[in-house]
Write an enzyme that holds these catalytic residues in place. Structure first.
Site, mmCIF file in Angstrom:
data_model
loop_
_atom_site.group_PDB
_atom_site.id
_atom_site.type_symbol
_atom_site.label_atom_id
_atom_site.label_comp_id
_atom_site.label_asym_id
_atom_site.label_seq_id
_atom_site.Cartn_x
_atom_site.Cartn_y
_atom_site.Cartn_z
ATOM 1 N N HIS A 207 21.213 68.025 7.091
ATOM 2 C CA HIS A 207 22.192 69.121 7.318
ATOM 3 C C HIS A 207 23.005 68.782 8.349
ATOM 4 O O HIS A 207 22.731 68.046 9.428
ATOM 5 C CB HIS A 207 21.549 70.439 7.593
ATOM 6 C CG HIS A 207 20.504 70.486 8.888
ATOM 7 N ND1 HIS A 207 21.152 70.945 10.152
ATOM 8 C CD2 HIS A 207 19.322 70.358 8.998
ATOM 9 C CE1 HIS A 207 19.950 70.701 10.966
ATOM 10 N NE2 HIS A 207 18.966 70.644 10.107
ATOM 11 N N ASP B 248 18.489 66.889 15.508
ATOM 12 C CA ASP B 248 18.260 67.650 14.448
ATOM 13 C C ASP B 248 19.595 68.684 13.922
ATOM 14 O O ASP B 248 19.999 69.562 14.482
ATOM 15 C CB ASP B 248 17.262 68.916 14.851
ATOM 16 C CG ASP B 248 16.750 69.874 13.662
ATOM 17 O OD1 ASP B 248 17.221 69.576 12.662
ATOM 18 O OD2 ASP B 248 16.491 70.819 14.266
ATOM 19 N N GLU C 201 22.272 75.062 8.146
ATOM 20 C CA GLU C 201 20.774 75.024 7.872
ATOM 21 C C GLU C 201 19.980 75.832 8.756
ATOM 22 O O GLU C 201 19.013 76.598 8.486
ATOM 23 C CB GLU C 201 20.281 73.793 7.700
ATOM 24 C CG GLU C 201 18.870 73.561 7.451
ATOM 25 C CD GLU C 201 17.852 73.752 8.622
ATOM 26 O OE1 GLU C 201 16.473 73.631 8.148
ATOM 27 O OE2 GLU C 201 18.524 73.614 9.598
ATOM 28 N N GLU C 202 20.463 75.798 10.174
ATOM 29 C CA GLU C 202 19.686 76.322 11.343
ATOM 30 C C GLU C 202 19.685 77.979 11.101
ATOM 31 O O GLU C 202 18.681 78.438 11.874
ATOM 32 C CB GLU C 202 20.165 75.692 12.470
ATOM 33 C CG GLU C 202 20.140 74.071 12.705
ATOM 34 C CD GLU C 202 18.765 73.976 12.902
ATOM 35 O OE1 GLU C 202 17.744 74.667 12.737
ATOM 36 O OE2 GLU C 202 18.366 72.703 12.935
ATOM 37 N N ASP D 208 15.101 65.526 7.576
ATOM 38 C CA ASP D 208 15.020 66.575 8.271
ATOM 39 C C ASP D 208 13.725 66.802 9.020
ATOM 40 O O ASP D 208 13.453 67.928 9.085
ATOM 41 C CB ASP D 208 15.931 67.717 7.626
ATOM 42 C CG ASP D 208 15.860 68.924 8.708
ATOM 43 O OD1 ASP D 208 16.125 68.646 10.086
ATOM 44 O OD2 ASP D 208 16.103 69.970 8.477
ATOM 45 N N HIS E 291 15.645 72.273 19.263
ATOM 46 C CA HIS E 291 16.179 73.608 19.581
ATOM 47 C C HIS E 291 16.026 74.194 21.091
ATOM 48 O O HIS E 291 16.119 75.295 21.427
ATOM 49 C CB HIS E 291 15.404 74.780 18.727
ATOM 50 C CG HIS E 291 15.690 74.496 17.350
ATOM 51 N ND1 HIS E 291 15.123 75.264 16.232
ATOM 52 C CD2 HIS E 291 16.123 73.618 16.532
ATOM 53 C CE1 HIS E 291 15.217 75.066 14.994
ATOM 54 N NE2 HIS E 291 15.774 73.973 15.180
ATOM 55 N N ASP F 216 24.945 70.940 10.686
ATOM 56 C CA ASP F 216 24.963 71.525 11.916
ATOM 57 C C ASP F 216 24.010 71.480 12.760
ATOM 58 O O ASP F 216 22.804 70.764 12.530
ATOM 59 C CB ASP F 216 25.058 73.306 11.383
ATOM 60 C CG ASP F 216 23.553 73.529 10.718
ATOM 61 O OD1 ASP F 216 23.191 72.719 9.879
ATOM 62 O OD2 ASP F 216 23.093 74.604 11.029
#
Length: 485
Positions: A75, A114, A144-145, A168, A457, A77
């Site tokens: 992904h 990520d 995706e997030e 991922d 994150h 983003d």
């Protein structure tokens, strides 16, 4: 080690270029355009669907034309988070990276590994002229997030391959063959503000420096949740005295354990020193509770300006709900093949106070869909009992393990030959786009793996440099040994 020493060079060069491109979730337009231009400038078949997903196809190298088509998928983003004292514009600024021993990390922000490192690996494969492989489709999904928008909105037939490798995952040496499904619960407490009682004194309590982390993959690590800590204190004080709530703000993203937060409360002026003492005792106890996982915890309490407050009834129901809401691991998997993996969990993720409402977001996960429904209903019922308006999104499905996966056998065999040890084949409690792909493309044979990442994150996000080379070598071996059609 300097950045020029990073190996494989082809991957880290692509990653450096990607980190120059702003790509917050839902605002990936610059990255989409970059990928489109990149594919077309390399004379590769490049398409962008109406959702914003990008696919770049590369033909087989000579002698490999009869192999099954492999989809490599990441992904585009990234989660955008930063330290509170760092000035950074995620819509315009480039991520600034530096090397810390064997780790690559960023200066006060999330790193974007990520899943920028997965995108970089794909581009390095596409850019190569010395790798043996069958037909390849490199897919880059958006958003995706936050809502899995790219995977859920992908057009039928966009991907045409036989096998899919999702890049991922965050633990080198672990091959993921299953993931949890998830859903979010949104609770809103509506109110009309009012003046605090006469003679009340305002205090602001805050906490920061918690470890935080991914609300799926890190939920079993007993890390402190800022919301639960702050709510515990207010609830305990409400048992002793009249407490009015003016503000409560914590957390930013539905899929992260909140690392910081603050509240503003009003108490009788005669009780203000009691509250300060209680706070100091409470924080000391919490520090002891989390003396292993959250050594960077910083808490403070200070006087605050007078302001309007929530009605006593609303504040009481709100705080009681936060005290009572399930948070953390709810159940462990019973399936022997997925032993010791978290099956069902919930994370109270964010709270935002506005002039006339407080918005609460909680995220539930499970790899058993009936248990996901039950956990979601549990959280929903609690907030309904507290008088909140409650909504839930559709979420995303779990990805069930395929015990007869031909791709898994190839991935395991090549890993053992390369590194002389068995990889760990397991499920993951985080959500992967493979769950949606398994619904839309039931014939796809899928696995997920990647280099080692830590503290995703969060602004402490980092990637273990040596594992990027390991994943690269492993992927090249897999591509060379993909079965014939």
């Amino acid at each position: 080690m300097t950045k020029s020493d990073l190996k494989p060079t082809c991957v880290f060069e692509q990653f450096a270029r990607i980190n120059e491109i702003p790509r917050p979730s839902k605002r990936e337009e610059k990255m989409i355009e970059y990928l489109r231009n990149w594919g077309e400038s390399h004379n590769l078949d490049t398409q962008v669907d109406k959702t914003g997903n990008v696919i770049i196809r590369k033909a087989a190298t000579p002698g490999y034309e009869n192999r099954k088509t492999v989809i490599l998928q990441s992904h585009m983003d990234m989660v955008c988070d930063k330290l509170v004292d760092v000035e950074f514009d995620f819509d315009n600024d480039a991520i600034q990276t530096y090397i810390d021993g064997e780790w690559l990390t960023a200066k006060g922000t999330t790193l974007g590994a990520d899943d920028g490192i997965g995108c970089a690996i794909e581009l390095a494969i596409l850019d190569s002229n010395d790798i043996e492989h069958g037909p390849i489709e490199c897919v880059f999904t958006r958003d995706e997030e936050t809502q899995l928008t790219g995977a859920s909105g992908m057009e039928a037939g966009f991907m045409t391959g036989d096998m899919l490798i999702n890049l991922d995952s965050e633990d080198e040496g672990q091959i993921f063959v299953s993931c949890a499904g998830g859903r979010s619960t949104f609770a809103t407490f509506n109110f009309c503000r009012e003046a605090a009682p006469a003679g009340f004194f305002f205090l602001e309590g805050s906490i920061k420096g918690l470890t935080g982390g991914h609300s799926g993959d890190d939920i079993d690590k007993k890390r402190a949740n800022a919301i639960k800590i702050l709510a515990r204190f207010i609830y305990a004080e409400m048992q002793k005295m009249d407490v009015r709530v003016a503000q409560f703000n914590s957390g930013k993203m539905h899929n992260a354990i909140p690392r910081d937060g603050k509240f503003v409360i009003a108490v009788p002026a005669s009780e203000k020193e009691t509250v300060r003492v209680d706070w100091n005792v409470f924080i000391s106890e919490v520090e002891e509770e989390y003396h292993v996982t959250d050594t960077g915890m910083v808490a403070s309490m200070q006087s605050a300006d007078s302001q309007t407050v929530l009605p006593e009834d609303v504040a009481g129901r709100f705080v009681r709900a936060l005290q009572a809401v399930d948070n953390g691991v709810f159940a462990i998997c019973q399936d022997e093949a997925l032993a010791n993996m978290v099956e069902t969990s919930s994370n109270i993720a964010s709270i935002v106070t506005e002039d006339d409402k407080i918005k609460v977001v909680a995220s539930q996960r499970s790899n058993v869909m009936s248990n996901l429904d039950n956990q979601c209903n549990t959280i929903k019922a609690l907030f309904e009992l507290a008088g909140a308006e409650v909504e839930q999104n559709d979420g995303y499905p779990a990805w069930k393990m395929n015990p007869n996966s031909e791709l898994t056998k190839t991935v395991v065999a090549t890993y053992k030959r390369l590194f002389g040890k068995e990889p760990i084949v397991r499920g993951i409690h985080a959500g992967l786009e493979c769950g949606l792909f398994s619904e839309r493309y039931p014939q796809l044979d899928m696995v997920s793996f990647g280099p080692t990442l830590r503290y995703v994150h969060t602004p402490e996000e980092r990637i273990h440099i040596p594992t990027v080379q390991m994943v690269w070598d492993h992927l090249l071996a897999i591509l060379k040994e993909v079965p014939v059609k």
